[in-house]
Design a protein around this motif. Structure first.
Motif, PDB file in Angstrom:
ATOM      1  N   MET A  67      -1.695 -10.728  56.121  1.00 21.52           N
ATOM      2  CA  MET A  67      -1.865 -10.916  54.696  1.00 21.52           C
ATOM      3  C   MET A  67      -2.219 -12.375  54.434  1.00 21.52           C
ATOM      4  SD  MET A  67       1.247 -10.931  51.949  1.00 21.52           S
ATOM      5  CE  MET A  67       2.320 -11.217  53.316  1.00 21.52           C
ATOM      6  N   VAL A  68      -3.125 -12.570  53.519  1.00 21.19           N
ATOM      7  CA  VAL A  68      -3.583 -13.905  53.166  1.00 21.19           C
ATOM      8  C   VAL A  68      -3.143 -14.204  51.736  1.00 21.19           C
ATOM      9  CG1 VAL A  68      -5.634 -15.347  52.824  1.00 21.19           C
ATOM     10  CG2 VAL A  68      -5.583 -13.672  54.687  1.00 21.19           C
ATOM     11  N   THR A  69      -2.602 -15.395  51.528  1.00 13.99           N
ATOM     12  CA  THR A  69      -2.248 -15.799  50.172  1.00 13.99           C
ATOM     13  C   THR A  69      -3.424 -16.567  49.572  1.00 13.99           C
ATOM     14  OG1 THR A  69      -1.220 -17.842  50.940  1.00 13.99           O
ATOM     15  CG2 THR A  69       0.217 -15.915  50.700  1.00 13.99           C
ATOM     16  N   ILE A  70      -3.532 -16.473  48.235  1.00 12.54           N
ATOM     17  CA  ILE A  70      -4.603 -17.197  47.561  1.00 12.54           C
ATOM     18  C   ILE A  70      -4.025 -17.988  46.393  1.00 12.54           C
ATOM     19  CG2 ILE A  70      -6.414 -15.589  48.223  1.00 12.54           C
ATOM     20  CD1 ILE A  70      -6.348 -14.481  45.392  1.00 12.54           C
ATOM     21  N   SER A  71      -4.742 -19.008  46.019  1.00 10.17           N
ATOM     22  CA  SER A  71      -4.337 -19.866  44.912  1.00 10.17           C
ATOM     23  C   SER A  71      -4.894 -19.338  43.592  1.00 10.17           C
ATOM     24  CB  SER A  71      -4.861 -21.284  45.140  1.00 10.17           C
ATOM     25  OG  SER A  71      -6.281 -21.283  45.012  1.00 10.17           O
ATOM     26  N   ARG A  72      -4.463 -19.933  42.512  1.00  9.91           N
ATOM     27  CA  ARG A  72      -4.971 -19.573  41.187  1.00  9.91           C
ATOM     28  C   ARG A  72      -6.483 -19.768  41.120  1.00  9.91           C
ATOM     29  NH1 ARG A  72      -3.905 -23.765  38.070  1.00  9.91           N
ATOM     30  NH2 ARG A  72      -1.674 -23.512  38.400  1.00  9.91           N
ATOM     31  N   ASN A  73      -6.968 -20.895  41.626  1.00 11.48           N
ATOM     32  CA  ASN A  73      -8.403 -21.161  41.578  1.00 11.48           C
ATOM     33  C   ASN A  73      -9.195 -20.169  42.420  1.00 11.48           C
ATOM     34  OD1 ASN A  73      -8.033 -23.324  39.840  1.00 11.48           O
ATOM     35  ND2 ASN A  73      -7.953 -24.822  41.491  1.00 11.48           N
ATOM     36  N   GLU A  74      -8.666 -19.811  43.572  1.00 14.12           N
ATOM     37  CA  GLU A  74      -9.342 -18.818  44.410  1.00 14.12           C
ATOM     38  C   GLU A  74      -9.370 -17.456  43.719  1.00 14.12           C
ATOM     39  OE1 GLU A  74      -8.440 -20.442  48.903  1.00 14.12           O
ATOM     40  OE2 GLU A  74      -6.783 -19.539  47.760  1.00 14.12           O
ATOM     41  N   LEU A  75      -8.273 -17.094  43.058  1.00 14.05           N
ATOM     42  CA  LEU A  75      -8.245 -15.828  42.323  1.00 14.05           C
ATOM     43  C   LEU A  75      -9.236 -15.862  41.167  1.00 14.05           C
ATOM     44  CD1 LEU A  75      -7.270 -13.032  41.624  1.00 14.05           C
ATOM     45  CD2 LEU A  75      -5.251 -14.058  40.545  1.00 14.05           C
ATOM     46  N   ARG A  76      -9.268 -16.944  40.445  1.00 13.41           N
ATOM     47  CA  ARG A  76     -10.219 -17.079  39.332  1.00 13.41           C
ATOM     48  C   ARG A  76     -11.646 -16.903  39.844  1.00 13.41           C
ATOM     49  NH1 ARG A  76     -10.061 -22.522  37.760  1.00 13.41           N
ATOM     50  NH2 ARG A  76     -11.706 -22.702  39.277  1.00 13.41           N
ATOM     51  N   ASP A  77     -11.957 -17.534  40.981  1.00 13.84           N
ATOM     52  CA  ASP A  77     -13.293 -17.407  41.557  1.00 13.84           C
ATOM     53  C   ASP A  77     -13.594 -15.966  41.973  1.00 13.84           C
ATOM     54  OD1 ASP A  77     -13.629 -20.118  41.144  1.00 13.84           O
ATOM     55  OD2 ASP A  77     -13.306 -20.659  43.261  1.00 13.84           O
ATOM     56  N   LEU A  78     -12.614 -15.301  42.568  1.00 14.10           N
ATOM     57  CA  LEU A  78     -12.801 -13.897  42.947  1.00 14.10           C
ATOM     58  C   LEU A  78     -13.051 -13.021  41.722  1.00 14.10           C
ATOM     59  CD1 LEU A  78     -10.264 -12.840  45.752  1.00 14.10           C
ATOM     60  CD2 LEU A  78     -12.748 -12.610  45.763  1.00 14.10           C
ATOM     61  N   LEU A  79     -12.309 -13.256  40.655  1.00 10.82           N
ATOM     62  CA  LEU A  79     -12.509 -12.489  39.426  1.00 10.82           C
ATOM     63  C   LEU A  79     -13.915 -12.678  38.869  1.00 10.82           C
ATOM     64  CD1 LEU A  79      -9.062 -13.021  37.676  1.00 10.82           C
ATOM     65  CD2 LEU A  79     -10.035 -10.816  38.373  1.00 10.82           C
ATOM     66  N   ASN A  80     -14.471 -13.859  39.071  1.00  7.53           N
ATOM     67  CA  ASN A  80     -15.812 -14.153  38.570  1.00  7.53           C
ATOM     68  C   ASN A  80     -16.926 -13.644  39.478  1.00  7.53           C
ATOM     69  OD1 ASN A  80     -14.932 -15.453  36.232  1.00  7.53           O
ATOM     70  ND2 ASN A  80     -14.730 -17.412  37.280  1.00  7.53           N
ATOM     71  N   THR A  81     -16.649 -13.472  40.758  1.00  3.44           N
ATOM     72  CA  THR A  81     -17.714 -13.135  41.700  1.00  3.44           C
ATOM     73  C   THR A  81     -17.624 -11.735  42.297  1.00  3.44           C
ATOM     74  OG1 THR A  81     -16.506 -14.133  43.538  1.00  3.44           O
ATOM     75  CG2 THR A  81     -18.052 -15.550  42.356  1.00  3.44           C
ATOM     76  N   CYS A  82     -16.443 -11.173  42.338  1.00  2.07           N
ATOM     77  CA  CYS A  82     -16.247  -9.858  42.980  1.00  2.07           C
ATOM     78  C   CYS A  82     -16.008  -8.810  41.892  1.00  2.07           C
ATOM     79  CB  CYS A  82     -15.062  -9.932  43.953  1.00  2.07           C
ATOM     80  SG  CYS A  82     -14.820  -8.427  44.903  1.00  2.07           S
ATOM     81  N   LEU A  83     -17.086  -8.168  41.464  1.00  2.00           N
ATOM     82  CA  LEU A  83     -16.997  -7.234  40.348  1.00  2.00           C
ATOM     83  C   LEU A  83     -16.152  -6.001  40.652  1.00  2.00           C
ATOM     84  CD1 LEU A  83     -20.638  -7.450  39.004  1.00  2.00           C
ATOM     85  CD2 LEU A  83     -18.592  -8.658  38.210  1.00  2.00           C
ATOM     86  N   ASP A  84     -16.048  -5.627  41.925  1.00  2.00           N
ATOM     87  CA  ASP A  84     -15.257  -4.450  42.278  1.00  2.00           C
ATOM     88  C   ASP A  84     -13.858  -4.813  42.795  1.00  2.00           C
ATOM     89  OD1 ASP A  84     -16.212  -5.541  44.637  1.00  2.00           O
ATOM     90  OD2 ASP A  84     -16.519  -3.593  45.601  1.00  2.00           O
TER      91      ASP A  84
END
Length: 115
Positions: A1-18
């Protein structure tokens, strides 16, 4: 399992539509407030069955979160997902308290998903 930061999550929300964003706290906590685009799948006896029904594609990108660092529900949920064979699972350990404290967008109300 990989942990992510707030900024990484924000970026994923913006780039990974699914992206599948899961709050694993009880429904009452989800209704209080939750991260945008998230669905509520409480970590309970029926977690595995619900996940398999909601996200049949085990190659989906999934982020789980709970309350904060001291709440271990998200890491437990992430482990369950990995055991079920999901390949891309992230744990946003700082949780919804960190998200809200940073004045990131939040939503209110019931989950769009009904079991």
């Amino acid at each position: 399992m990989v942990t992510i930061s707030r900024n990484e999550l924000r970026d994923l929300l913006n780039t990974c539509l699914d992206l599948k964003l899961l709050e694993v706290l009880p429904e009452v906590a989800y209704q209080d407030y939750h991260l945008p685009r998230s669905i509520n799948v409480p970590l309970s006896d029926f977690f595995n069955e619900r996940i398999l029904r909601l996200i049949p594609d085990r190659s989906s990108t999934i982020v789980v979160y709970s309350l904060n660092y001291e709440c271990h529900l998200s890491s437990q949920a992430a482990m369950c997902l990995l055991e079920l064979g999901y390949q891309t699972v992230f744990d946003y350990e700082p949780g919804k308290i960190d998200w809200r404290a940073a004045q990131m967008p939040i939503e209110y109300g019931e989950s769009r998903i009904r079991y």
